[in-house]
Design an enzyme around this catalytic site. Structure first.
Site, short mmCIF file in Angstrom:
data_model
loop_
_atom_site.label_atom_id
_atom_site.label_comp_id
_atom_site.label_asym_id
_atom_site.label_seq_id
_atom_site.Cartn_x
_atom_site.Cartn_y
_atom_site.Cartn_z
N ARG A 11 -44.71 42.68 -64.10
CA ARG A 11 -46.05 43.17 -64.34
C ARG A 11 -46.63 42.65 -65.63
O ARG A 11 -47.75 42.16 -65.68
CB ARG A 11 -45.99 44.70 -64.37
CG ARG A 11 -45.96 45.21 -63.01
CD ARG A 11 -44.67 45.78 -62.61
NE ARG A 11 -44.11 46.78 -63.41
CZ ARG A 11 -42.91 47.26 -63.14
NH1 ARG A 11 -42.23 46.79 -62.15
NH2 ARG A 11 -42.42 48.19 -63.85
N ILE B 109 -43.76 40.04 -56.46
CA ILE B 109 -44.91 40.88 -56.13
C ILE B 109 -45.05 41.95 -57.20
O ILE B 109 -44.19 42.84 -57.32
CB ILE B 109 -44.73 41.52 -54.74
CG1 ILE B 109 -44.43 40.43 -53.70
CG2 ILE B 109 -45.98 42.30 -54.35
CD1 ILE B 109 -43.95 40.97 -52.38
N GLU B 110 -46.11 41.87 -57.99
CA GLU B 110 -46.30 42.80 -59.09
C GLU B 110 -47.78 42.99 -59.36
O GLU B 110 -48.63 42.42 -58.68
CB GLU B 110 -45.59 42.29 -60.34
CG GLU B 110 -45.86 40.84 -60.69
CD GLU B 110 -44.99 40.37 -61.85
OE1 GLU B 110 -45.04 41.02 -62.90
OE2 GLU B 110 -44.28 39.36 -61.70
N GLY B 111 -48.07 43.82 -60.35
CA GLY B 111 -49.46 44.10 -60.65
C GLY B 111 -50.14 44.79 -59.48
O GLY B 111 -49.54 45.60 -58.77
#
Length: 483
Positions: free
Chosen positions: A3, A304-306
């Site tokens: 993130r 896969i982040e944010g």
């Protein structure tokens, strides 16, 4: 990478612009004491809440008629809430006050425009106070002093990417005990990429070093290459190169000739992941396939982040496309790299895993971004081990497999040295984590990021670990992982 790095506020750098036959990195810095326009507003909202924590964001709106050069937003959290990872801002903690500043790649907010940053909170309770540039978030102004953001002086053929970031951000491999060749759910193992640190490929584009050189110096053979994002619904190496042009193919061939291999990682903490850019599942699959075909890949990773980790539509589209991609490429191994807390994957991250399973993805690994917990006073090695154990239990609950099989599905990726949140992952922590991983036979180990380990310096986090170390010291520790 995570993130904030892989995730992950790692970069102080900005944009990449095409010049002639290549690209030049353009860097923006904010001057101290810049006078900001009045009339800024900041609104807090929650994206998701799983009881023991939540994901939220602040949306800053410039309601003035002038460009705002630099912003600083301070917010207080109650004692029941603790900041974890964050993205699209740099955040420092002092007591119960969190101070967020614009990232170096986005120093201004145009008239009428907005800026958004997000974060994870462990516990419960919304912010108790908020100021923007020293005045109320309901509509403020004041003077903001933002530390100059010094970007790398190199002019890469392509821009620095994230991790991880952080992180993400992130991984060379080590000579591994041969893992299972099948990729049944719960199989795990990572193949010849058992140890594969993330490499920010934006830092290799000027030819000053190569993957092979990084590997030989750190006793590593394999790598996770960061990151492929999008330009529209087209795959792109961090908005600089079309993978169809086979950028880095010569370096990848050299890695394979030496007995290693690579994973290409899609996503990361900056840029737009393909599943967000492509509205058609078939178009999305075609872009993934273009990258697989360009490099004859056996391993792909999805960082896969944010905002992407909490978007049900893109999660479902990605899962369906990945399942179809595997059917078209038998034996293709897939890992999901996801944000984590010591208590395990967030509810959003766990939903990504469940979505992949439901769509028929033959998931090899859940790679956790063990970093940026917002707990800088604690031992980051112990927290990483706790996060692995917690994730193993979550995998068991989803797949109904044994402890051993669930551990084999876990990969772990810490951020070397100083994390974005001020906590530190030291050489001692690395040794403890590798020992634990060997004892419990995890499926994969990585770290963010190999160039930082090579540089062994103090300075900007995208290029330095900010702990006392010799070059490639962490790499040589991680090379001790046998699976």
């Amino acid at each position: 990478m995570q993130r904030s790095r892989l995730r992950l506020a790692i970069y102080a750098s900005a944009a990449v612009v095409a010049v002639g036959g290549g690209t030049v990195a353009a860097f923006a810095a904010t001057s101290p004491g810049t006078k900001a326009a009045s009339g800024l507003r900041a609104v807090f909202s929650t994206d998701s809440d799983w009881g023991s924590g939540y994901q939220a964001k602040y949306t800053i709106t410039n309601n003035t008629g002038a460009t705002v050069n630099g912003w600083t937003l301070a917010f207080g959290l109650p004692s029941s809430a603790k900041l974890g990872s964050f993205w699209d801002a740099t955040i420092t903690t002092a007591g119960s006050t969190e101070t967020a500043r614009n990232p170096g790649y986005a120093p201004t907010v145009a008239p009428g425009a907005t800026a958004t940053f997000g974060f994870i909170v462990a516990g419960s309770g919304a912010p108790t106070s908020c100021t923007i540039n020293g005045a109320s978030c309901a509509g403020g102004g004041g003077t903001v002093t933002t530390a100059p953001t010094t970007a790398p002086t190199k002019t890469p053929t392509k821009p620095p990417t994230t991790a991880p970031t952080t992180k993400p951000t992130t991984p060379p491999t080590k000579p591994a005990t041969a893992p299972p060749t099948t990729s049944a759910p719960g199989g795990g193992g990572g193949g010849s990429t058992l140890v594969a640190p993330y490499v920010d490929m934006g830092l290799l584009s000027n030819g000053s070093t190569t993957l092979a050189q990084l590997g030989s110096s750190g006793n590593l053979k394999s790598f996770s290459l960061a990151f492929v994002t999008s330009v529209g619904c087209k795959a792109s190496w961090f908005n600089a190169f079309d993978p169809r042009s086979k950028q880095f193919a010569d370096q990848i061939s050299a890695v394979r000739a030496a007995g290693g291999d690579v994973k290409v990682s899609f996503g990361g903490a900056t840029g737009i992941e393909l599943a967000q850019a492509c509205t058609s599942t078939s178009a999305l699959q075609a872009e993934y396939q273009a990258v697989v075909s360009a490099y004859n890949l056996k391993y792909v990773d999805f960082d896969i982040e944010g905002a992407a980790v909490a978007d049900p539509a893109t999660i479902a589209r990605r899962s369906t496309a990945i399942a179809a991609l595997q059917k078209a490429n038998p034996g293709l191994k897939v890992s999901l790299t996801l944000p984590v807390l010591p208590e395990g994957l967030t509810a959003d991250g766990l939903n990504v895993v469940k979505s992949a399973k439901s769509a028929g993805v033959d998931l090899d690994l859940v790679n956790i971004m063990a970093m940026d917990y917002g707990r800088s006073g604690q031992d980051y090695g112990d927290l990483a081990i706790q996060a692995v154990k917690s994730t193993k239990d979550q995998i068991k609950s989803v797949y109904g497999n044994s402890d051993a099989a669930a551990f084999k599905m876990v990969g772990v990726t810490p951020m070397l040295g100083q994390n974005d949140d001020g906590g530190k992952f030291t050489q001692s922590d690395a040794k403890d984590l590798v020992a634990f991983a060997n004892s419990n036979h995890l499926g994969f180990m990585s770290f963010w990021e190999l160039n930082r380990d090579k540089n062994a310096c103090s300075g900007a986090l995208f290029q330095c670990t900010n702990v006392s170390q010799s070059p490639f010291e962490f790499s040589k520790i991680f090379a001790g992982f046998k699976g």
